[in-house]
Structure formats: structure tokens, C-alpha cells
Design an enzyme around this catalytic site. Structure first.
Site, short mmCIF file in Angstrom:
data_model
loop_
_atom_site.label_atom_id
_atom_site.label_comp_id
_atom_site.label_asym_id
_atom_site.label_seq_id
_atom_site.Cartn_x
_atom_site.Cartn_y
_atom_site.Cartn_z
N GLY A 1 -3.09 4.81 1.13
CA GLY A 1 -3.47 3.67 2.07
C GLY A 1 -4.15 2.68 1.09
N ILE A 2 -3.85 2.66 -0.11
CA ILE A 2 -4.45 1.79 -0.94
C ILE A 2 -3.28 1.21 -1.96
CG2 ILE A 2 -6.60 2.73 -1.31
CD1 ILE A 2 -5.49 4.10 -3.77
N CYS B 1 0.87 -1.12 0.12
CA CYS B 1 0.18 0.00 0.11
C CYS B 1 1.07 1.28 -0.14
CB CYS B 1 -0.96 0.00 1.36
SG CYS B 1 -1.93 -1.27 1.39
N ASP B 2 0.37 2.20 -0.60
CA ASP B 2 1.29 3.43 -0.76
C ASP B 2 0.54 4.44 0.25
OD1 ASP B 2 -0.84 4.71 -2.09
OD2 ASP B 2 0.35 4.44 -4.05
N LEU B 3 0.90 5.85 0.10
CA LEU B 3 0.54 6.71 0.87
C LEU B 3 -1.03 7.21 0.96
CD1 LEU B 3 0.84 9.60 -0.73
CD2 LEU B 3 3.17 9.44 -0.32
#
Lengths: 133, 133, 133, 133
Positions: free
Chosen positions: C20-21, C16-18
Site C-alpha cells: 500500500g506504499i 504503490c505495491d501490495l
């Protein structure tokens, strides 16, 4: 302090995780890429070495995470190389955010040279890398 | 030896690098995913904690690389948790190839709990995780 | 709908990246790993093929992102294989969150077989994979 | 051809897989990082937008893989932006190895703007990005 090699990076957004900071594993990518670019700066290519049957193998990583990097931070990775006993090389590496020089990472990465799976003396490699005595 | 938590994985080809072995950084992914699944097994979600302002921060990783994993190897990651002083948690983690139990990685990952950027006591967290004494 | 192959995954937090996905690039990892496991299920190893000088090369990816995956979501990746002209293989792949079957990704990944850098007929490979006619 | 934005990269060894070439998923990293740096060049930060509740979401990626990149190749990623209907943005992106200008990737990445999960008009964003008409 003096460094044998310094490489500059910018954090890429995909390197950040859901905490909004660079994921821990990516610091190893930064450290590795700096070691490989250091080799390139000495005329040695990690992938050419591999094609010749000579691999540099990391045997131990000790990484202190001092402060996290965030999206778009700029930073440098430093490198000093020293011999560690008869068969090991130790890369002392640090990461500093720029321009404020905040310390981000302090690491010691230990490796050996391996030919077709067998450890070999790192002597020829160290000669090429111009070890400071 | 007894472990508090064990998770099984298979190496994915994209995790291997041009040496044909798992890239060093990916072992940290395996270790991290195991820690997070351990939390989940205790009813704690790393991302929920983050949304509540509580982050678990790795402060130190000591990783011994004993033997490399290759494409499609199956392996387990083990975890034991212990307190380390008043504010730190230490996760002792190992990776073994299966079914032959070849040791791949031996690691100690130290972390702290942090609320809105300030270290806080890990006591409530340790209670939830059911520390063995 | 019927699928030739289905593989189940759980989202790992580091994917997940910043936002949140799951980061877009990781869906390609899921799709690729499913194709390679499909090969394995037919007794074919992508890395063994490579060692024999035969590579499967992706030439085109068309990926529709329908809905994002989040931390700890469980999902399946599906695969159907069809011939696309004389030299191309087309993998129709979808991702569905489970258990609610929400569609996440719809993709078509086109590839060719290549021996020492030259395209070769995919016929023998298709035979091994048991093409449905 | 003229491009609105160009970014230069060097392949990092950890981006290569066991075929010795850059893993397909990493091209999406290169394309994404270029889009985000394009935003930064216009004074817009992807992570700041996210913190304000505005996300740019990729809805479709069409990627033609023309030729692989290898260890230490240098390359540029280009970007042209155009409106695609009322709600979509289309980023036309290419990758060229340098200095020989060998075409590596030709891609079209389509996205929408989304506020708290709902699609919103990309008009304000396009204004900031200085759309060419």
C-alpha cells in the site's frame, strides 16, 4: 489446443499493486515479452530490427481480464500468430495460471511492420516466423 | 466533444522504451491514473474503496494505438463514463497530444464493482459519480 | 534551504505495491524525472543529448528511505547540483510530502557524462547548467 | 566468492529505456525480486508477512552502477545477508552478466522489520533465514 510459443513466468511482488493483485498494465508487459521472446526463438531480435530501422508497432490491443494473478503465482503466456489482412499481424495470446490452468487473460494484439515510420508489408517477417497456413 | 473529465500529463523519459517512444503498457497507466483521479474529483478514493472491501475491476480493455508519444510530449487523457448493461461500467477514454490535438489513443475500458471478490451492482457507485443520462 | 530546482508530483496508484506504499524503485523514477526536467528547464533535453551521442550515466545512487509515500500523497522533489572531482556530477535530491514537509527521501545521485561509451569532461554541461560556485 | 542465494534473469525489452539500456530503477526491481525469492526459498512469503502485519522496510540503498545491461542480456543477482547492528539487516547484492561474469551492479540494501509501523527486532526473521555467523 496447440500453441506456436509458450513462455513461463512467476509474478514478481513489485508487479502487484495496492489491491494485492498484478496491476493491469503488467499483463501487457508479459504479453509483449512473450512476443519478443517468440521472435528471438526464430532468430529475430526486436532491438536489432529497431537498429535496422524496422519496428513492429502494436496498433490495437483487446484484452479480456478473466481472473487476477497474485504474488508468486506461476503462469504461462501462449502465442499464436496469424495474418490479418494484407498489412497486419494478429497475435492471439492467453495467460494461464499453473499448474491449475486457470485462465487469466485472453488477448488479441494486432500489429504492423513499419520502416522509418511508414507501414511496410509484413510478408518477409511472416516468412521468417514460419507462418502456419 | 464534451468530456466528463480531463487530466493533463507530460511524458517522463523512463516511460519510453528502446524505440524512443512510450511503451505500450504505460498508456494503461495513464488511462488508469485518469480514472482514479476522476474518482477523486468525485470524492471517491480507489484505495479507500479497496480498504472497505470494494474493488473496481477492469474486465476488458480495447485500446487503439493511433500514434506514439515521445519524450517530453504533453498530452491530455479524456474520460466519459457510461453504463454497460446491468453490472458493467464503460469508460471511454482518449489521449490527445497537446497543443496540436493529435489523437494518440482511443480506448474503451470496461469494469465491474466487486465486493470481497463477488460482483455487485455498480448502481451506488454510478450515483456517486453522477452518471449523465 | 535553497534549491536549484523543485518539481511537484502526485503519487499514482499504480506506483504503490501490495504494502500500500510507493514501491522503492519508483522513487528513482521520481528522482530521475526531476533531474531530466531540470535539464529541460536549462534548455537541455536528455533524449536530444542521447541522439547526439552524449549520455548522462548514473554511476552511484545512495538513497535513504525516511518515510513512505501513499496513494494520492502530493510531494516535491528537490535538486542541487555540485561538481564531484574532475569527472563526476553529484545531484543532491530530497523528497518532501506536502503540505506538511515530512521528509520522505534523502538521496545523492552521482553521474558522469559519456560520449559514445567513453567518459568525457562534464565541464561544458556544467556551464550550460549554470553551476553555482 | 560464496553466495547465500543466486537468481537468474533475462532482460526484458520493456525494461530498457530510450538509451537502449536497462533503466536504473529496474535494477532495484531485480534486487528486490531476488530478496523476495530468497525469502520464499526459506519458506517465508513477503506478501504473507505483510498480511500478518509484519513488513520488511528498506531504509537505505547504496547502488554502484558498474556497467549497463542491454536487451536480452542474461544475468544473475547474488545475495548475502548479514546483521547490521541490533535492528538492521544488510543485504549485499551484486549483479553479473552471464556467461562472461561482467560486474553490472554492486549494492548494499539495508532494511528493518516493522510491525504495524513500529520497528521490531529482526531476530526471529534472521533465525528463519539461517544467518551465517
Amino acid at each position: 489446443m496447440e500453441y506456436e510459443y509458450i513462455l513461463e513466468f512467476t509474478v514478481r511482488d513489485y508487479e502487484c499493486d495496492l489491491q494485492g493483485i498484478v496491476n493491469n498494465a503488467n499483463y501487457q508487459h508479459y504479453l509483449e515479452h512473450t512476443r519478443h521472446e517468440f521472435l528471438v526463438s526464430k532468430g529475430i531480435s526486436f532491438s536489432d530490427l529497431h537498429d535496422q530501422g524496422l519496428d513492429l508497432i502494436v496498433t490495437r490491443a483487446v484484452i479480456d481480464y478473466k481472473f487476477p494473478l497474485r504474488s508468486h503465482d506461476k503462469f504461462i503466456v501462449t502465442l499464436n500468430l496469424r495474418r490479418d489482412g494484407n498489412v497486419r499481424l494478429a497475435f492471439e495470446q492467453e495467460i494461464f495460471r499453473i499448474p491449475d490452468k486457470k485462465q487469466i487473460i485472453k488477448a488479441e494484439i494486432t500489429g504492423i511492420a513499419s520502416r522509418n515510420g511508414k507501414p511496410v508489408s509484413p510478408e518477409p517477417l511472416i516468412k521468417m516466423l514460419g507462418e502456419k497456413s
